[in-house]
Design a protein around this motif. Sequence first.
Motif, PDB file in Angstrom:
ATOM      1  N   GLU A 199      53.012 -26.051 -12.608  1.00  0.00           N
ATOM      2  CA  GLU A 199      53.529 -24.827 -11.999  1.00  0.00           C
ATOM      3  C   GLU A 199      54.617 -24.246 -12.894  1.00  0.00           C
ATOM      4  N   ILE A 200      54.317 -23.099 -13.496  1.00  0.00           N
ATOM      5  CA  ILE A 200      55.270 -22.421 -14.383  1.00  0.00           C
ATOM      6  C   ILE A 200      56.212 -21.586 -13.527  1.00  0.00           C
ATOM      7  N   LYS A 201      57.510 -21.850 -13.624  1.00  0.00           N
ATOM      8  CA  LYS A 201      58.494 -21.108 -12.838  1.00  0.00           C
ATOM      9  C   LYS A 201      58.925 -19.833 -13.578  1.00  0.00           C
ATOM     10  N   PRO A 202      59.136 -18.725 -12.835  1.00  0.00           N
ATOM     11  CA  PRO A 202      59.612 -17.500 -13.488  1.00  0.00           C
ATOM     12  C   PRO A 202      60.919 -17.747 -14.249  1.00  0.00           C
ATOM     13  N   GLY A 203      60.949 -17.287 -15.498  1.00  0.00           N
ATOM     14  CA  GLY A 203      62.167 -17.405 -16.290  1.00  0.00           C
ATOM     15  C   GLY A 203      62.227 -18.623 -17.188  1.00  0.00           C
ATOM     16  N   TRP A 204      61.261 -19.529 -17.083  1.00  0.00           N
ATOM     17  CA  TRP A 204      61.283 -20.687 -17.976  1.00  0.00           C
ATOM     18  C   TRP A 204      61.252 -20.233 -19.429  1.00  0.00           C
ATOM     19  N   LYS A 205      61.924 -20.993 -20.276  1.00  0.00           N
ATOM     20  CA  LYS A 205      62.060 -20.622 -21.684  1.00  0.00           C
ATOM     21  C   LYS A 205      61.263 -21.559 -22.577  1.00  0.00           C
ATOM     22  N   LYS A 206      61.094 -21.124 -23.807  1.00  0.00           N
ATOM     23  CA  LYS A 206      60.489 -21.970 -24.823  1.00  0.00           C
ATOM     24  C   LYS A 206      61.299 -23.256 -24.950  1.00  0.00           C
ATOM     25  N   GLY A 207      60.609 -24.390 -24.960  1.00  0.00           N
ATOM     26  CA  GLY A 207      61.291 -25.678 -25.055  1.00  0.00           C
ATOM     27  C   GLY A 207      61.461 -26.384 -23.728  1.00  0.00           C
TER      28      GLY A 207
END
Length: 334
Positions: A199-207
Amino acid sequence: MGVDYYNILKVNRNARDEDLKKSYRRLAMIWHPDKNPSNKREAEAKFKQISEAYDVLSDPQKRQIYDLYGEEGLKSGQAPPPPASSSGRGNYAHQNPNPNFRFNPRDADDIYEELFGGSEGGSGGAGRSRAFKDRFFRATNGDYGSSAGTGRKAPAVENLLPCSLEELYKGSKKKMKISRTIADVTGKIVTVDEILTIEIKPGWKKGTKITFPEKGNQEPGVIAADLIFVIDEKPHPVYTRDGNDLLVNKEILLVEALTGKTLELITLDGRTLTIPLTEIIKPGYEVTVPNEGMPISKEPRRKGNLRVKFDVKYPSRLTIEQKSELRRVLGGIL
């Protein structure tokens, strides 16, 4: 009927020997007392029931008597009384059809080691070592619980997980199919396929890292590695990310830079954003639109800024008349 051995072992009444073994192995791995240190009393009772059910159903003589007369008839050696409608037929011999049979249940640990001990299986005995059982529990995890071993843990395995800016802006779910090796209920190393949901959360960053504990390959005596997915950002044709901000580079004509323009952008969530340009735009000029950047993962209601940086396209050449007209119009402007 008393105890329903078929239900305890989760098999139907036509179950064959292989079906009984397969079901016993699965249930024994769940309920063995060594796999349930925090609930040992209940596990011991369940494990004993499972072992007794397998003992009865895997023995043709015991199974025949159980099918005819149930648990009571099996253990007492006597058949149940006839139905009331036939009770007037004189004396009924409440005897087992095999009067020499006596129910003698096998030891639960002997059954366990017979089915899990490979070529060591057989009649069992008090002198049999627990070494196989201990070794097997140290080597297993996954389907029937976490690893109970105290051995070393394999190094974590990392994989890049490419995501578009749209996915990182709105959030999304990704399903990843993995193949890994595990020890099955017999201790044999086999390859299994699994689907992991991320589950990809809004705002997740590279890394950003997403860890699935002990979902790597498994080897005997070694705790399975953690499987780690590391977020990577795919290039976007319009936007570039800078922390929580979004950057856009736009080129406009000289006449637009001097006279104004209305700029339209399609946002990452599909909206049309209108930005009026009323000032004179110089090369390198930057317009900031608050709260139109990337979501801030730890503060879902907040977003970064959208920053639009401009370059001005000059004409490659001008006629004499155009130059004269520009001098006339712009000559007095500082």
